[in-house]
Design an enzyme around this catalytic site. Structure first.
Site, PDB file in Angstrom:
ATOM      1  N   GLU A  93       0.844  -1.186   0.000  1.00 51.18           N
ATOM      2  CA  GLU A  93       0.000   0.000   0.000  1.00 51.18           C
ATOM      3  C   GLU A  93       0.888   1.247   0.000  1.00 51.18           C
ATOM      4  O   GLU A  93       1.906   1.291   0.690  1.00 51.18           O
ATOM      5  CB  GLU A  93      -0.815  -0.097   1.297  1.00 51.18           C
ATOM      6  CG  GLU A  93      -1.594   1.071   1.711  1.00 51.18           C
ATOM      7  CD  GLU A  93      -2.135   0.890   3.152  1.00 51.18           C
ATOM      8  OE1 GLU A  93      -2.952   1.724   3.543  1.00 51.18           O
ATOM      9  OE2 GLU A  93      -1.738  -0.069   3.861  1.00 51.18           O
ATOM     10  N   TRP A  94       0.506   2.235  -0.792  1.00 55.20           N
ATOM     11  CA  TRP A  94       1.215   3.526  -0.804  1.00 55.20           C
ATOM     12  C   TRP A  94       0.735   4.355   0.381  1.00 55.20           C
ATOM     13  O   TRP A  94      -0.473   4.552   0.557  1.00 55.20           O
ATOM     14  CB  TRP A  94       0.915   4.255  -2.115  1.00 55.20           C
ATOM     15  CG  TRP A  94       1.439   5.663  -2.183  1.00 55.20           C
ATOM     16  CD1 TRP A  94       0.716   6.806  -2.028  1.00 55.20           C
ATOM     17  CD2 TRP A  94       2.787   6.064  -2.441  1.00 55.20           C
ATOM     18  NE1 TRP A  94       1.536   7.902  -2.165  1.00 55.20           N
ATOM     19  CE2 TRP A  94       2.806   7.484  -2.421  1.00 55.20           C
ATOM     20  CE3 TRP A  94       3.980   5.374  -2.676  1.00 55.20           C
ATOM     21  CZ2 TRP A  94       3.973   8.212  -2.635  1.00 55.20           C
ATOM     22  CZ3 TRP A  94       5.137   6.104  -2.883  1.00 55.20           C
ATOM     23  CH2 TRP A  94       5.133   7.499  -2.868  1.00 55.20           C
ATOM     24  N   ILE A  95       1.662   4.788   1.196  1.00 57.37           N
ATOM     25  CA  ILE A  95       1.307   5.590   2.369  1.00 57.37           C
ATOM     26  C   ILE A  95       1.634   7.052   2.077  1.00 57.37           C
ATOM     27  O   ILE A  95       2.769   7.376   1.734  1.00 57.37           O
ATOM     28  CB  ILE A  95       2.115   5.143   3.614  1.00 57.37           C
ATOM     29  CG1 ILE A  95       1.942   3.646   3.875  1.00 57.37           C
ATOM     30  CG2 ILE A  95       1.716   5.961   4.840  1.00 57.37           C
ATOM     31  CD1 ILE A  95       0.533   3.224   4.154  1.00 57.37           C
ATOM     32  N   ASP A 196      14.914  -1.910  13.537  1.00 60.34           N
ATOM     33  CA  ASP A 196      15.753  -1.040  12.696  1.00 60.34           C
ATOM     34  C   ASP A 196      15.137   0.358  12.696  1.00 60.34           C
ATOM     35  O   ASP A 196      14.945   0.975  11.652  1.00 60.34           O
ATOM     36  CB  ASP A 196      15.817  -1.611  11.270  1.00 60.34           C
ATOM     37  CG  ASP A 196      16.897  -0.931  10.421  1.00 60.34           C
ATOM     38  OD1 ASP A 196      17.686  -0.125  10.963  1.00 60.34           O
ATOM     39  OD2 ASP A 196      16.942  -1.185   9.205  1.00 60.34           O
TER      40      ASP A 196
HETATM   41  P1  ADP Z   1      14.935   0.225   1.579  1.00 59.51           P
HETATM   42  O1  ADP Z   1      14.459  -1.156   1.958  1.00 59.51           O
HETATM   43  O2  ADP Z   1      15.557   0.266   0.218  1.00 59.51           O
HETATM   44  O3  ADP Z   1      15.755   0.919   2.635  1.00 59.51           O
HETATM   45  P2  ADP Z   1      12.530   1.577   2.487  1.00 59.51           P
HETATM   46  O4  ADP Z   1      11.505   0.511   2.737  1.00 59.51           O
HETATM   47  O5  ADP Z   1      13.219   2.164   3.661  1.00 59.51           O
HETATM   48  O6  ADP Z   1      13.601   1.086   1.396  1.00 59.51           O
HETATM   49  O7  ADP Z   1      11.813   2.709   1.646  1.00 59.51           O
HETATM   50  C1  ADP Z   1      12.543   3.785   1.077  1.00 59.51           C
HETATM   51  C2  ADP Z   1      11.741   5.066   1.178  1.00 59.51           C
HETATM   52  O8  ADP Z   1      10.529   4.935   0.447  1.00 59.51           O
HETATM   53  C3  ADP Z   1      11.311   5.361   2.614  1.00 59.51           C
HETATM   54  O9  ADP Z   1      12.253   6.134   3.299  1.00 59.51           O
HETATM   55  C4  ADP Z   1      10.015   6.107   2.426  1.00 59.51           C
HETATM   56  O10 ADP Z   1      10.276   7.467   2.200  1.00 59.51           O
HETATM   57  C5  ADP Z   1       9.445   5.520   1.155  1.00 59.51           C
HETATM   58  N1  ADP Z   1       8.434   4.466   1.445  1.00 59.51           N
HETATM   59  C6  ADP Z   1       8.646   3.252   2.009  1.00 59.51           C
HETATM   60  N2  ADP Z   1       7.504   2.556   2.115  1.00 59.51           N
HETATM   61  C7  ADP Z   1       6.540   3.341   1.605  1.00 59.51           C
HETATM   62  C8  ADP Z   1       5.113   3.196   1.429  1.00 59.51           C
HETATM   63  N3  ADP Z   1       4.475   2.061   1.758  1.00 59.51           N
HETATM   64  N4  ADP Z   1       4.436   4.229   0.880  1.00 59.51           N
HETATM   65  C9  ADP Z   1       5.069   5.374   0.521  1.00 59.51           C
HETATM   66  N5  ADP Z   1       6.387   5.577   0.633  1.00 59.51           N
HETATM   67  C10 ADP Z   1       7.128   4.586   1.172  1.00 59.51           C
END
Ligand code: ADP
Length: 291
Positions: A93-95, A196
């Site tokens: 889901e996009w947050i 984390d």
């Molecule tokens: P990685 O596993 O490569 O470190 P992350 O899961 O931390 O990636 O996600 C990278 C960035 O993407 C996050 O810092 C956040 O800004 C954005 N992000 C992550 N999950 C979502 C989500 N479900 N919806 C919108 N943005 C997200």
């Protein structure tokens, strides 16, 4: 990539056209995308160079956190493994939201509620990842044994293998591993931890609701989680106030905090290199006695 994403969305039942697909900034490890179909918006991460159960571990961690009903996490709609030349993907889901006046205190309060979910043993059912480094797990009756053998020791060995343990640092690490019991006073409860929790691993959603993302969950001392939130500048004060209204910090927190931050500093030493060496050494100078 667009075709792969389209195929996977079809596989989870979204056959509508993709209206938008753009790479998003931020992921340290994975390529991340915002994808909008006629039906809904998605956040998708893809990576070829990850161990096979990488996204499975992330999805499992998010499920466990969601099940506590203490704090929001994105819904995971699909994940798979890299295979041959194809990237592994996780679709969720996009947050999207803005931090409001209450977001930070809700983050602190909800995290405290999440930490009140206990297990009878420390650790986790399967190995996970910290960054892309393997995080060995298993369940342990004793927190100090888990922290020493599954946390500090593997990172120490990785650092030694990478040539990042000069003689004094190595001796201090060995001395600390041998005497770490003396810094603890009895057992601590095994709380569910995100594992984390730095500032980049939470997001504000609709109505400013705080969401946790990208966990490496396990059961352990909640002081360990809080110590990491304080490592790189700390979360805002409202976070700690709200947390402590639900669960006051353990009495030993300030004494043990650097010893817990040591784990994450070793991880950074292993991933990013010697820039983190002096911070590791400062903690070793405090906790490791050399004869
Ligand atoms: P990685 O596993 O490569 O470190 P992350 O899961 O931390 O990636 O996600 C990278 C960035 O993407 C996050 O810092 C956040 O800004 C954005 N992000 C992550 N999950 C979502 C989500 N479900 N919806 C919108 N943005 C997200």
């Amino acid at each position: 990539m667009e075709q792969v994403i389209k195929d996977r969305l079809e596989a989870i039942g979204d056959t509508s056209a993709i209206d938008r697909l753009r790479q998003t900034a931020g992921g340290d490890i994975n390529q991340a995308f915002y994808v909008e179909s006629k039906n809904r918006q998605y956040f998708i991460k893809g990576n070829q160079d990850i161990p096979s159960h990488f996204f499975k571990a992330e999805a499992r961690g998010l499920d466990i956190i969601r099940d506590t009903q203490a704090i929001a996490v994105p819904e995971v709609l699909y994940y798979d493994e890299p295979s041959g030349a194809e990237k592994g993907l996780i679709i969720m889901e996009w947050i999207n939201g803005k931090v409001t006046e209450t977001t930070i205190e809700r983050l602190g309060r909800n995290l405290a509620f999440m930490h009140s979910n206990h297990n009878n043993r420390h650790g986790f059912e399967e190995d996970t990842f910290i960054g892309t480094l393997p995080q060995p797990n298993g369940f342990f009756d004793n927190w100090i044994t888990y922290y020493r053998d599954q946390r500090l020791l593997p990172q120490f060995e990785t650092a030694a293998a990478k040539g990042r343990m000069p003689v004094i640092r190595r001796k201090q690490m060995e001395s600390l591993l041998n005497s770490i019991d003396s810094w603890f006073n009895g057992e601590v409860p095994a709380s569910l931890l995100h594992g984390d929790l730095w500032g980049g691993n939470w997001l504000a959603g609709p109505d400013g609701e705080p969401y946790l993302i990208d966990p490496s969950v396990f059961y352990g001392d909640r002081a360990f989680e809080l110590a990491f939130t304080e490592l790189f500048g700390g979360f805002p004060n409202d976070f700690y106030h709200a947390y402590q209204e639900i669960s006051p910090l353990p009495y030993y927190y300030q004494d043990i905090k650097p010893l817990y931050q040591l784990y994450y500093l070793l991880v950074h030493l292993n991933i990013f290199g010697e820039a983190y060496g002096s911070s590791v050494d400062r903690i070793l100078n405090r906790y490791a006695k050399l004869n």
